[in-house]
Enzyme design. Structure first.
Site, PDB file in Angstrom:
ATOM      1  N   SER A  95       0.837  -1.198   0.000  1.00 48.24           N
ATOM      2  CA  SER A  95       0.000   0.000   0.000  1.00 48.24           C
ATOM      3  C   SER A  95       0.879   1.260   0.000  1.00 48.24           C
ATOM      4  O   SER A  95       1.767   1.398  -0.832  1.00 48.24           O
ATOM      5  CB  SER A  95      -0.931  -0.050   1.212  1.00 48.24           C
ATOM      6  OG  SER A  95      -1.979   0.863   1.085  1.00 48.24           O
ATOM      7  N   ASP A 217      -9.635  -4.277  -6.267  1.00 52.23           N
ATOM      8  CA  ASP A 217      -9.108  -3.548  -5.110  1.00 52.23           C
ATOM      9  C   ASP A 217      -9.691  -2.142  -5.111  1.00 52.23           C
ATOM     10  O   ASP A 217      -9.431  -1.347  -6.008  1.00 52.23           O
ATOM     11  CB  ASP A 217      -7.578  -3.507  -5.169  1.00 52.23           C
ATOM     12  CG  ASP A 217      -6.953  -2.837  -3.943  1.00 52.23           C
ATOM     13  OD1 ASP A 217      -7.700  -2.265  -3.118  1.00 52.23           O
ATOM     14  OD2 ASP A 217      -5.717  -2.890  -3.812  1.00 52.23           O
ATOM     15  N   HIS A 245      -7.474  -5.422  -0.646  1.00 46.51           N
ATOM     16  CA  HIS A 245      -6.256  -4.626  -0.729  1.00 46.51           C
ATOM     17  C   HIS A 245      -5.058  -5.377  -0.161  1.00 46.51           C
ATOM     18  O   HIS A 245      -3.963  -4.840  -0.127  1.00 46.51           O
ATOM     19  CB  HIS A 245      -6.483  -3.313   0.058  1.00 46.51           C
ATOM     20  CG  HIS A 245      -5.412  -2.298  -0.125  1.00 46.51           C
ATOM     21  ND1 HIS A 245      -4.970  -1.903  -1.372  1.00 46.51           N
ATOM     22  CD2 HIS A 245      -4.691  -1.591   0.777  1.00 46.51           C
ATOM     23  CE1 HIS A 245      -4.016  -0.981  -1.221  1.00 46.51           C
ATOM     24  NE2 HIS A 245      -3.825  -0.787   0.070  1.00 46.51           N
TER      25      HIS A 245
END
Lengths: 267, 426
Positions: A95, A217, A245
């Protein structure tokens, strides 16, 4: 406090194997790598850590000014590399950590071998000619709910969130505790993450890069993965058939396979 | 929850009544299906990719959607607000995957009419024999009331934090004002007296309160200097007002008539007149005049109810300069004051102090430090220069810790051994 304690650094795998540095994103802590770390540690020296402010890091080392920019988190990464004298680091950033890795590699280019970006997004907000997946209003709503509601999104985290130093047992009993963060710190991390714009940094990446995305996602949609892949010259894009995610949790085997395949081709 | 969908237990004959029979019959009609669909909470089953596989009527009603809108078409996160979706993917889903269950997470669901319903969500993962996750079962509780209550708690907490912050700011401002006012009651720095050395120290017991101790040192003419040190009864603004009046009265009186007894008598008249009606205010004070003569300095002083000054000799005994019988200043229309005289030679120092020093509590029994202990302590000092004496006495004050709860002023006046050095405050 030394860096290893400050960032709760844990190391597994053969000492002389190539280094895989696993960096968690906004939300939980290094436990995010729990399902993939054992497989990766077979032939890698796997280094995991918690950013200052997350997990079991030293909260006393946190300051709003440092951790209000991604550079502050990148300094954590560089300082860990220096403390353990890590070289030829294969940096795996989940991320927002994908972009933190870009900054860290720019700050200490001698120490990094390659970047593996899991669900990266250089910018979460839609702008003309760019689709990040969220409107400015969406992000405002997210940040507002964080600002205004520190009793929290999570009722089970309430004792932690309410801050109950007199009754630590309340916190210890929580099975969710590794995702519980001091709300003031979480707000700063959320704001830093979701208002960041690292698009200009992508084009400066010279390292071999794997962009690993999920087919579904919400936080890092396919368009964003394609954008990151296009912006980094020496990059490979792999789309996992996974939702959410966190492919390292929802599709651990496929995630390990994609990482080892990329590293095998780049070693 | 326990519910019966099969036959009821066999109760002994005779205990069955028409009433219980009717109750069991009603339960029997409450099928599992009915329990699921019309439960007082929302039920939801999703595939591992989040696609909704099953949903109950209660939740559909809350959402304002039909089964066909949802099943196989929407993912669980589609039901949430954007903030909730991000929270789900960054917190909820990882926790669920790692723990197999997540309990009581507060989220908002989006309703078809544009509204939002605050809910508490719990999920468990159903796994196959090998532990592989198959699907996720989720319950959704209406948390509107609870959220409103939380918001109220939050609002109260924010108000309290704001009040605390303001109080802290006010306190800070007050302390700054008090510090400025306090410094106006004392000389900013001691003047340089030719042929003499002077040092002082002021210990403030509490930064929140104005102290009542005072001292001053100033020229009378081109030869003589006057000094005073005293202690106003009480603390706070009223005491500070008396201190201010005392300081300027003594300064003016000294210029008019520098005789120590005369100066204290003027002060007595002023204080008694000013505070005769209402709250009586008085002080103790030592007032004196310094007159250099060759290598020595003659000290004439008078005391009104104040502890005796200490004289530290370079080559002689350390002793008190007694001033017995002087009355408190300002308490009676006319008052007797006791005068005394001494001569300071090279290396001698006159030490004036307020009773914070001698009334400090020491030891386990919290006994008064007292005049004798002070004399003993002063006797041990080998360097009797004013600055060294004040430094030693400051160290003594600090050693009292919380045994010292009063303001304490120190003023030391001496004749240096060699060339005069500048005055100093510590």
């Amino acid at each position: 406090m030394d860096i290893v304690s400050r960032n709760n650094v844990t190391v597994t795998g053969p000492h002389d194997a190539p280094v895989l540095l696993l960096a968690h994103g906004f939300g939980c802590d290094q436990n995010m790598w729990r399902l993939v770390a054992p497989a990766l540690a077979g032939d890698h020296r796997v280094v995991r850590f918690d950013y200052v402010g997350s997990g079991k890091s030293d909260l006393a080392a946190w300051s709003e000014s440092r951790y209000s920019t991604l550079d502050g988190y990148a300094r954590d990464v560089v300082e860990i590399c220096e403390a353990l004298d890590l070289r030829d680091v294969r940096f795996v950033g989940h991320s927002v950590s994908a972009m933190i890795g870009v900054l860290a590699a720019a700050a200490a280019p001698d120490r990094f071998h390659s970047l593996i970006m899991v669900g990266p997004s250089p910018h979460y907000i839609d702008t003309p000619g760019y689709r990040g997946g969220f409107s400015a209003e969406d992000i405002d709503e997210l940040l507002e709910s964080l600002e205004s509601n520190y009793l929290g999104w999570s009722a089970t985290m309430a004792p932690v969130i309410m801050g109950n130093p007199d009754r630590p047992e309340l916190g210890e009993e929580l099975t969710n505790s590794f995702c519980a963060t001091d709300p003031a710190i979480a707000r700063v991390f959320a704001r830093t993450t979701f208002l960041s714009d690292s698009r200009d940094h992508l084009t400066t990446v010279k390292l071999p890069t794997l962009v690993l995305e999920c087919s579904q996602d919400v936080i890092a949609p396919r368009e964003v993965g394609a954008y990151v892949h296009a912006a980094i010259p020496d990059s490979r894009l792999v789309t996992l058939d996974a939702t959410g995610h966190c492919p390292q949790l929802s599709a651990p085997e496929a995630t390990v396979a994609a990482i080892t395949d990329f590293l095998g081709s780049r070693s | 929850m326990t519910c019966r969908t099969g036959p009821g237990p066999d109760l002994p004959e005779g205990r069955r009544t028409a009433h219980t029979d009717a109750a069991f019959t009603a339960l029997l009609e409450d099928s599992a299906e009915e329990l699921y669909e019309s439960a007082p909470c929302g039920y939801l089953s999703t595939l591992m990719d989040g696609t909704v596989a099953k949903i109950n009527t209660t939740l559909l009603n809350w959402l304002g959607l039909t089964r066909d809108d949802v099943v196989g078409r929407l993912r669980f996160t589609d039901l949430l607000t954007v903030g909730g979706r991000i929270y789900h993917d960054t917190h909820f889903a990882p926790l669920l995957r790692m723990q197999g269950g997540v309990n009581g997470i507060a989220l908002d669901i989006r309703q078809a009419d544009g509204g939002r319903l605050p809910v508490l969500i719990s999920s468990v993962t159903k796994t196959d024999h090998d532990g592989r996750p198959l699907l996720i079962r989720t319950t959704v509780f209406d948390a509107s009331d609870r959220r409103a209550y939380e918001q109220e708690l939050l609002r109260e907490r924010q108000v309290a934090e704001e009040a605390r912050r303001r109080a802290e700011e006010d306190r800070q401002r007050l302390q700054e004002a008090l510090a400025v006012l306090q410094s106006s009651l004392l000389p900013a720095q001691l003047p340089q007296v030719p042929g003499m050395e002077a040092a002082s120290h002021y210990h403030t017991a509490s930064p929140d309160r104005l102290g009542g101790d005072f001292y001053d040192l100033f020229p009378l003419d081109d030869r003589r200097w006057a000094f005073f040190l005293g202690d106003v009864c009480g603390k706070g603004p009223q005491a500070a007002a008396v201190t201010s009046l005392t300081r300027y009265t003594l300064r003016a009186a000294a210029l008019h008539n520098p005789d120590p007894v005369a100066a204290l008598t003027t002060l007595n008249t002023v204080l008694h007149e000013r505070y005769a009606t209402g709250d009586p205010r008085y002080c103790t004070a030592v007032f004196g005049v310094l007159e250099p003569e060759g290598d020595t300095v003659t000290v004439e002083l008078a005391s009104g109810g104040h502890p005796p000054a200490l004289v530290l000799r370079q080559d002689g005994p350390t002793e008190y300069l007694p001033t017995p019988g002087g009355l408190l200043v300002g308490i009676m229309p006319s008052a007797p004051f006791t005068s005394a005289r001494t001569v300071l030679g090279a290396g001698d120092t006159l030490l004036l102090y307020t009773d914070g020093l001698t009334e400090a509590r020491t030891g386990e029994k919290r006994e008064l430090f007292g005049d004798e202990a002070l004399l003993d302590f002063a006797t041990t000092l080998t360097d009797t220069a004013p600055r060294q004496v004040v430094t030693a006495m400051t160290g003594l004050l600090n050693s009292f810790g919380d045994g010292l709860d009063d303001d304490t002023a120190l003023l030391a006046l001496g004749v240096p051994m060699t060339d005069p050095t500048p005055a100093s405050d510590t």
